[in-house]
Enzyme design. Structure first.
Site, mmCIF file in Angstrom:
data_model
loop_
_atom_site.group_PDB
_atom_site.id
_atom_site.type_symbol
_atom_site.label_atom_id
_atom_site.label_comp_id
_atom_site.label_asym_id
_atom_site.label_seq_id
_atom_site.Cartn_x
_atom_site.Cartn_y
_atom_site.Cartn_z
ATOM 1 N N LYS A 56 94.923 -23.668 -18.661
ATOM 2 C CA LYS A 56 94.487 -23.605 -17.269
ATOM 3 C C LYS A 56 93.162 -22.848 -17.176
ATOM 4 O O LYS A 56 92.931 -21.880 -17.901
ATOM 5 C CB LYS A 56 95.568 -22.904 -16.439
ATOM 6 C CG LYS A 56 95.287 -22.806 -14.944
ATOM 7 C CD LYS A 56 96.458 -22.117 -14.242
ATOM 8 C CE LYS A 56 96.246 -22.028 -12.737
ATOM 9 N NZ LYS A 56 97.400 -21.406 -12.053
ATOM 10 N N SER A 69 99.352 -24.127 -8.507
ATOM 11 C CA SER A 69 97.936 -24.302 -8.765
ATOM 12 C C SER A 69 97.654 -24.778 -10.194
ATOM 13 O O SER A 69 96.524 -25.159 -10.515
ATOM 14 C CB SER A 69 97.202 -22.977 -8.531
ATOM 15 O OG SER A 69 97.631 -21.972 -9.431
ATOM 16 N N SER A 77 103.269 -21.446 -8.979
ATOM 17 C CA SER A 77 102.266 -22.358 -9.538
ATOM 18 C C SER A 77 102.592 -22.976 -10.884
ATOM 19 O O SER A 77 101.837 -23.812 -11.378
ATOM 20 C CB SER A 77 100.907 -21.642 -9.615
ATOM 21 O OG SER A 77 100.435 -21.371 -8.317
#
Length: 425
Positions: free
Chosen positions: A36, A113, A137
């Site tokens: 990420k 996210s 997330s």
């Protein structure tokens, strides 16, 4: 350089080969993973999902320990994944870099996210991926994309070299398509020793929480009950309870949040104590986000997507009222759930209130769904307990999941348990 793939999971192709260490066995040898865009990689600017952040920050001088540990264990990184701006959404839609395509339901959001990290795994682009989970997330995109997602106990896995969102809740989590891989990653990142026995002492079904879900109760609960029966032959006690009532009775500081607008304006079924829990969680998240990034937002005046802009503006304008009470709620809830679950008790809840919402759905239409989602997500989020989201296939052609929660620090136990149960789910 952006990768060319049909799912849009990657923001940048970045192959980092394993860096074997003589002190670390290559337990992840042959596995690929994605990172990420919130983790530092030496020599690269961590983008945090926003072009203005990328433009105004310098390259990292070191690599996040989590990434280094995975590389030392023999895994190969294939790239950096798209995320929601500033990690401030659970939808997965990024106005600047695009929305990774949900491989299971192309007209639905992938969840955020850690959207790109989940999609990269679900689409088979990598074997596993790492993300962060502050308010949901990892758990949300895992559920929406039909894969396993693990949120560890708060503070157990290092967040050094990870751009903070709200450090009272920030955790490093990971995704995989199978529990064997999920567990292998856990063996590298978790400090606890191997456990010989993983039989749960009690399985607690939070009946009231399943009323928040649009998916039929039995479709979520029965697979877990059947797998526990087949795995342990009826030795595990099964208990049903109203979790909201338990939390209201055992978290006294929560009464200060029971009259908030988030709680009182809900017209459909809700669990007031969990709505209050969610309210306290989001209040402290906003405060810590402001402390972390308020000065940058005020000085740079970055461009944000519509939904993100409103949330960040709300955070920047907030005061520190009730912040001490938020922290009291955290301590009280962790103590209450530790007492409830004991060493090897497991709580069963829906991961989210239903299948993933449509892409570009109207914000107002999602209000009730988001309220229910954060009610569920705040249980582990506020307490700091570990949670794993388990895919249960499709219902009406959309992915559904269930979650298991164990007390803070029981991460190895929970990973071992879900690995065993997955043989029968």
């Amino acid at each position: 350089m952006a990768t060319n793939n049909d799912f849009g999971a990657f923001i940048e192709k970045l192959t980092i080969s394993p860096t074997p260490s003589s002190s670390v066995p290559p337990s992840l040898h042959g596995l690929t993973f994605a990172i990420k865009d919130i983790f530092d990689v030496k020599g690269r600017v961590t983008g945090f999902g926003n072009p203005d952040w990328l433009r105004t920050h310098s390259a990292a001088t070191s690599t996040a320990p989590v990434v280094s540990s995975l590389l030392e264990a023999g895994a190969t990184s294939l790239g950096i994944t798209i995320m929601d701006e500033m990690a401030y959404s659970i939808n997965g839609e990024n106005a600047h870099y695009g929305t990774p395509k949900n491989p299971i339901a192309s007209d639905r959001v992938p969840g955020g996210s850690s959207s790109g990290s989940a999609v990269a795994v679900a689409a088979g682009l990598v074997d596993f991926s790492i993300g962060t989970d502050t308010g949901g997330s990892v758990r949300v995109p895992a559920s929406y994309c039909g894969i396993f997602g693990f949120r560890p106990s708060h503070g157990v896995v290092s967040t050094t070299g990870v751009t903070p969102m709200a450090q009272s809740f920030d955790t490093v989590g990971w995704f995989a398509r199978d529990t064997a891989t999920l567990k292998r990653v856990g063996c590298v990142l978790l400090p606890q020793p191997h456990l010989d026995r993983i039989e749960p002492s009690e399985l607690i079904i939070a009946d009231d929480c399943f009323k928040l879900s649009s998916v039929p109760h039995d479709l979520l609960v029965q697979p877990v009950l059947q797998s526990v029966e087949k795995s342990f032959g009826g030795k595990t006690a099964i208990k049903k309870m109203d979790l909201g009532e338990f939390i209201e009775e055992n978290v006294p500081s929560l009464k200060h949040f029971m009259t908030s607008d988030d709680v009182t304006t809900q017209q459909e079924f809700c669990i007031q104590s969990l709505m209050a829990l969610s309210s306290s969680m989001r209040l402290l998240q906003r405060y810590e986000f402001k402390m972390n990034h308020g000065e940058w937002v005020s000085s740079v005046k970055p461009e944000f997507g519509p939904g993100i802009a409103a949330r960040i503006d709300e955070a920047i304008r907030m005061s520190d009222e009730k912040i001490d009470l938020c922290r009291s709620v955290k301590l009280e809830l962790r103590a209450a759930l530790s007492t409830l679950l004991g060493e090897k008790g497991v709580l069963v809840i829906p991961t989210v209130p239903g299948p993933p919402p449509h892409l570009r759905a109207d914000v107002a239409s999602l209000e009730t769904f988001r309220g229910r989602a954060f009610s569920l997500l705040s249980i582990a989020g506020v307490s700091g307990c570990c949670q794993v989201s388990i895919p249960l296939g499709l219902h009406e052609n959309l992915p559904v999941s269930v979650s298991l929660v164990a007390k803070h620090g029981s991460d190895v136990f929970l990973l071992g348990l879900v690995d065993l149960l997955s043989k029968y789910i």
